[in-house]
Design an enzyme around this catalytic site. Sequence first.
Site: not given
Ligand code: CAA
Length: 390
Positions: A128, A131, A267, A312, A339, A362
């Site tokens: 909650p 996200g 149409r 990525t 419509g 995601e």
């Molecule tokens: N691959 C490998 N490592 C990665 C990476 C990647 N793609 N992205 C980040 N990292 C690493 C970084 O290098 C960093 O490493 P260190 O600890 O060595 O420094 C670490 O991870 C932290 O990275 P950030 O500082 O970039 O982290 P952040 O807190 O700023 O978050 C973010 C980044 C992109 C916002 C991430 O939190 C994110 O993707 N958020 C979205 C989450 C999401 O997609 N949720 C959906 C859930 S799934 C779903 O939807 C459910 C369903 O059922 C469909």
Amino acid sequence: MVDFTLTDEQKSLRELAHDFAAKEIRPKAWEYDRDGTWPQDIIDKAHEVGLMNTHVPEEYGGAGLSYLDGCLIEEELAWGCSGIQTSLGANGLAGAPILLGGSEEVQREYFGELVESPKLASFCLTEPDAGSDVSGMRTRAVRKGDKYVINGSKCFITNGGYADFFTVYAKTDPDAGHRGISAFLVRKDDTVIVDKKEDKMGQRASNTATITFNDTEVDAKYLLGEENKGFKLAMMTLDRTRPGVAAMATGIARAAFEFATEYSKERVQFGVPIAMHQAIQFIIADMATKVHLSRLATWNSAVLLDQGRRNTLESSHAKRFAADTAMEVTTDAVQVYGGYGFIKDYPVEKLMRDAKIMQLYEGTSQIQRLVIARETLLPRRVDEPATVAV
Ligand code: CAA
């Protein structure tokens, strides 16, 4: 050489998925959407014909398909109904961290069961208050001897109400931010409570639930990757699954584009089919371009993974562009229907409702832009591998 020509096997796979979508999914999709029906009959059939668990390696009895193969299937099934495809595809999301971080023994056990019967697994990351900000999660896992004990609630969990397995992310070091998260494979038992089934705007045939882990005990062998490396595991998982979401968004957009094109030829207004009016032609042309580019971006992001390269940036490009395209194209399809597009007797309003989640799950379209901005401003090496140690 850049070549997007599909092999004969890939064409057959796409045909199989398209036939399944046309014969098994489409005829029921609008009814299941209206009633919020759980599509167990379709899940059983999809499992039987091999359209689920497509990435399970051959040594565990799976098809071991490539990421591009998976995208071909996902576009077709989502063309049939993206809600039903969300249910069919969720095992892939839950399974990715197991492929990346599960031991040989755990992979054999888990994938073996998925291949044997149509069991479901859910990916439990979101909470909650956590996200987009994954590291804000509160779910705790505490080590006790050779077990971990998990407590906490996860929300918006796809297939949560029907899952046999859960890939759960929890804090193992609450003071360490993203470096204090671990991932576990959890089997359903009496301590795993399904709290709430969401009543959703779109994708109404998929199940979305809140799941609470109440002193849930997990043997330490089900820790995925190393302790406190779960955040990277989650990020690498999303790199692998966002191309599939982009493929689904492409499928929704293509369905809307096809409906709108056909309707515009039938149409009649001002004495001619509306397709003869340039105002409509330009809408159709923009739809066609966006669907085409969504697919190219999707395939590109999947092929990089198949080549073992980090994707990525490209998976965020694909997910962002295809999701926004799905929203735009479905909205424009309603516009072409006029419509009638706003009325449930016609097919496109469902597609517009379904498209919205593409910009949310995601990783929202804003999170994709954040990733794109970071990757663009701090470019990584182009040959960086897709997998880092976890
Ligand atoms: N691959 C490998 N490592 C990665 C990476 C990647 N793609 N992205 C980040 N990292 C690493 C970084 O290098 C960093 O490493 P260190 O600890 O060595 O420094 C670490 O991870 C932290 O990275 P950030 O500082 O970039 O982290 P952040 O807190 O700023 O978050 C973010 C980044 C992109 C916002 C991430 O939190 C994110 O993707 N958020 C979205 C989450 C999401 O997609 N949720 C959906 C859930 S799934 C779903 O939807 C459910 C369903 O059922 C469909």
